[in-house]
Design a protein around this motif. Structure first.
Motif, PDB file in Angstrom:
ATOM      1  N   ARG A  99       0.832  -1.201   0.000  1.00 38.76           N
ATOM      2  CA  ARG A  99       0.000   0.000   0.000  1.00 38.76           C
ATOM      3  C   ARG A  99       0.873   1.260   0.000  1.00 38.76           C
ATOM      4  N   SER A 103       0.325   3.191  -5.697  1.00 41.60           N
ATOM      5  CA  SER A 103      -0.848   4.063  -5.633  1.00 41.60           C
ATOM      6  C   SER A 103      -2.127   3.325  -6.003  1.00 41.60           C
ATOM      7  N   GLU A 104      -1.991   2.092  -6.482  1.00 36.67           N
ATOM      8  CA  GLU A 104      -3.161   1.328  -6.903  1.00 36.67           C
ATOM      9  C   GLU A 104      -4.038   0.974  -5.688  1.00 36.67           C
ATOM     10  N   PRO A 105      -5.373   0.897  -5.880  1.00 34.66           N
ATOM     11  CA  PRO A 105      -6.271   0.611  -4.753  1.00 34.66           C
ATOM     12  C   PRO A 105      -6.381  -0.868  -4.401  1.00 34.66           C
ATOM     13  N   SER A 148      -9.509   5.678   5.537  1.00 34.14           N
ATOM     14  CA  SER A 148     -10.732   5.242   4.856  1.00 34.14           C
ATOM     15  C   SER A 148     -11.949   5.988   5.399  1.00 34.14           C
ATOM     16  N   VAL A 151     -11.970   9.377   3.772  1.00 35.36           N
ATOM     17  CA  VAL A 151     -12.401   9.282   2.369  1.00 35.36           C
ATOM     18  C   VAL A 151     -13.904   9.037   2.291  1.00 35.36           C
ATOM     19  N   GLN A 157     -14.565  13.192  -3.055  1.00 32.88           N
ATOM     20  CA  GLN A 157     -14.011  11.954  -3.614  1.00 32.88           C
ATOM     21  C   GLN A 157     -15.030  11.318  -4.557  1.00 32.88           C
ATOM     22  N   SER A 158     -14.541  10.474  -5.471  1.00 33.11           N
ATOM     23  CA  SER A 158     -15.448   9.798  -6.397  1.00 33.11           C
ATOM     24  C   SER A 158     -16.306   8.793  -5.639  1.00 33.11           C
ATOM     25  N   GLU A 161     -14.628   5.350  -4.908  1.00 37.10           N
ATOM     26  CA  GLU A 161     -13.646   5.423  -3.823  1.00 37.10           C
ATOM     27  C   GLU A 161     -14.335   5.515  -2.470  1.00 37.10           C
ATOM     28  N   ARG A 162     -15.396   6.303  -2.396  1.00 34.76           N
ATOM     29  CA  ARG A 162     -16.133   6.437  -1.133  1.00 34.76           C
ATOM     30  C   ARG A 162     -16.794   5.114  -0.745  1.00 34.76           C
ATOM     31  N   ALA A 164     -15.878   2.076  -1.578  1.00 28.70           N
ATOM     32  CA  ALA A 164     -14.851   1.131  -1.145  1.00 28.70           C
ATOM     33  C   ALA A 164     -14.398   1.446   0.278  1.00 28.70           C
ATOM     34  N   ALA A 165     -14.277   2.740   0.591  1.00 29.25           N
ATOM     35  CA  ALA A 165     -13.849   3.140   1.932  1.00 29.25           C
ATOM     36  C   ALA A 165     -14.895   2.768   2.980  1.00 29.25           C
TER      37      ALA A 165
END
Length: 440
Positions: A99, A103-105, A148, A151, A157-158, A161-162, A164-165
């Motif tokens: 991590r 930078s990949e999720p 997380s 986020v 945030q997109s 992304e939100r 996933a967080a």
């Protein structure tokens, strides 16, 4: 030959020495894009998923391909199901390094998969994070969960992304989740975030979950309230909190679907069952035929197609898809509408369980930990059953965690829509459905 390597992966499942993990790593490095080889390697890995994942992550000198990443996320789920706390500590440390260096999720997706595996194996997430073997990585892991939480609440945030967080928060330290849900369940949040927050809050076994779910009850939309009800009915201590809320009139019985009220009346716990029957004694579900007779005037009422489409999106789209709107959970609605008359549609809307394809009957599973899960059975294997409910939310339950499985003899689509729809609303929905079927 790929076929030889595929067979070799299965054969390595019978080899007991540690060197087999090196061979499995070599096979998946070459054939990660083949789903059948993925299955063979996962099957051969067994209870040694943690060292295999640690080796794959540590040995990765170049950027992983999408197929390799997808396999590693699947393997992370198996780690959560089978690994010891000591093995988990090793995997978490390696994921944290990845991590920090990339930078990949996908390391976050892997961490979520580990949490999902822990949950499916019936282990307490709170106890896992407090285990001594995890102390060296706990501070770093908690910081990751704190990020997380930030986020999840950041509307700049997109949405992916939100989402996933929010999902990840359900597998982390409870105090971070509990401190975030008031913001995430607020009416200003998009419904996708609210639903994700309810599902995240449904995962821990903490006794505070029930009160946290009930606190914003009055502001919930029908879809969010339905998901919150599912979470409340999942554990006895939450049912107790729900009954207390009904007794104090913070929750009104008419806000709960009739099928779920019936579930309360038939609860396995004698004390909860007796209390529910006492509280709900005056809440008799109206006979479906009587409701249909009362709404027959909608058949003679001119409907508005545009308004009907909006009502479909608001009320029906969590389980049905039509004209690229909604989520297909049950039957193919476009195909089913072809032969439906307005009278038949009225029955389908108001008496949802009168005529149900056996494939779409709802089932209720009780786990050995006392958790209740409802939905359609969409997949069965020798080791698990997968249920699907509204919004195409799926949960896989290991058979060794199942105490009881039974059919509710009901459709997944709830009765009681007359509480949300006026006669004019029903006329508008029927008009829209007829137009979508090309019959108007």
């Amino acid at each position: 030959s790929p076929k030889v390597r595929h067979q070799l992966a299965f054969t390595l499942g019978f080899v007991k020495n540690a060197e087999r993990l090196q061979a499995l790593a070599a096979i998946i490095a070459q054939d990660s894009a083949d789903p059948w080889t993925q299955i063979a390697v996962l099957n051969a890995t067994g209870r040694h998923a943690a060292p295999l994942l640690t080796n794959l992550l540590a040995d990765s000198k170049t950027q992983s391909t999408a197929a390799q990443i997808a396999f590693q996320v699947k393997l992370a789920g198996l780690v959560g199901t089978t690994a010891s706390e000591h093995e988990l500590a090793s995997v978490l440390a390696t994921l944290l390094v990845k991590r920090n260096n990339e930078s990949e999720p996908w390391p976050i997706a892997s961490l979520e998969a580990v949490g999902q595996g822990l949950f499916q194996s019936g282990r307490s997430l709170e106890q896992i994070w407090e285990h001594p073997d995890l102390r060296p990585t706990r501070a770093q892991v908690k910081e990751l969960f704190a990020q997380s939480a930030a986020v999840a609440k950041d509307d700049k945030q997109s949405m992916p992304e939100r989402m996933a967080a929010v999902r990840l928060l359900g597998f982390g330290p409870f105090d971070l989740l509990a401190g975030s849900v008031a913001d995430l369940l607020a009416p200003r949040q998009p419904p996708e975030i609210q639903l994700a927050a309810v599902r995240a809050l449904a995962l821990p076994t903490n006794a505070k979950v029930g009160p946290l779910l009930l606190a914003p009850w009055g502001s919930y939309s029908p879809a969010v309230r339905r998901e919150a009800t599912e979470a409340l009915l999942a554990r006895p201590e939450r049912v107790r909190a729900l009954l207390e809320a009904i007794e104090s009139k913070k929750v009104l019985p008419l806000q709960i679907e009739p099928a779920r009220l019936d579930q309360l009346r038939k609860h396995k716990d004698p004390a909860l069952r007796a209390r529910a029957n006492k509280l709900l004694a005056g809440q008799v579900a109206p006979a479906r035929q009587r409701v249909i007779d009362e709404y027959k005037s909608a058949l003679d009422t001119p409907g508005d197609t545009v308004k009907g489409k909006l009502l479909f999106k608001k009320t029906c789209s969590t389980c049905h898809r039509l004209e690229n709107v909604g989520i297909e959970v049950g039957a193919d609605l476009q195909a089913a509408l072809g032969n439906k008359t307005p009278s038949q549609l009225l029955i389908d809307i108001l008496d949802t369980s009168r005529e149900v394809d056996p494939r779409f009957l709802e089932y209720s599973i009780t786990t050995t930990a006392g958790r209740a899960v409802n939905g359609l059975i969409v997949a069965e294997t020798a080791s698990s059953i997968t249920l699907r409910r509204a919004e195409k939310q799926e949960e896989t339950i290991l058979r060794n965690q199942i105490d009881d499985v039974r059919s509710t003899a009901k459709s997944l689509m709830p009765d009681g829509l007359e509480q949300q729809l006026s006669r004019q609303d029903v006329a508008d929905v029927i008009t829209y459905l007829q137009a979508a079927a090309g019959r108007k």
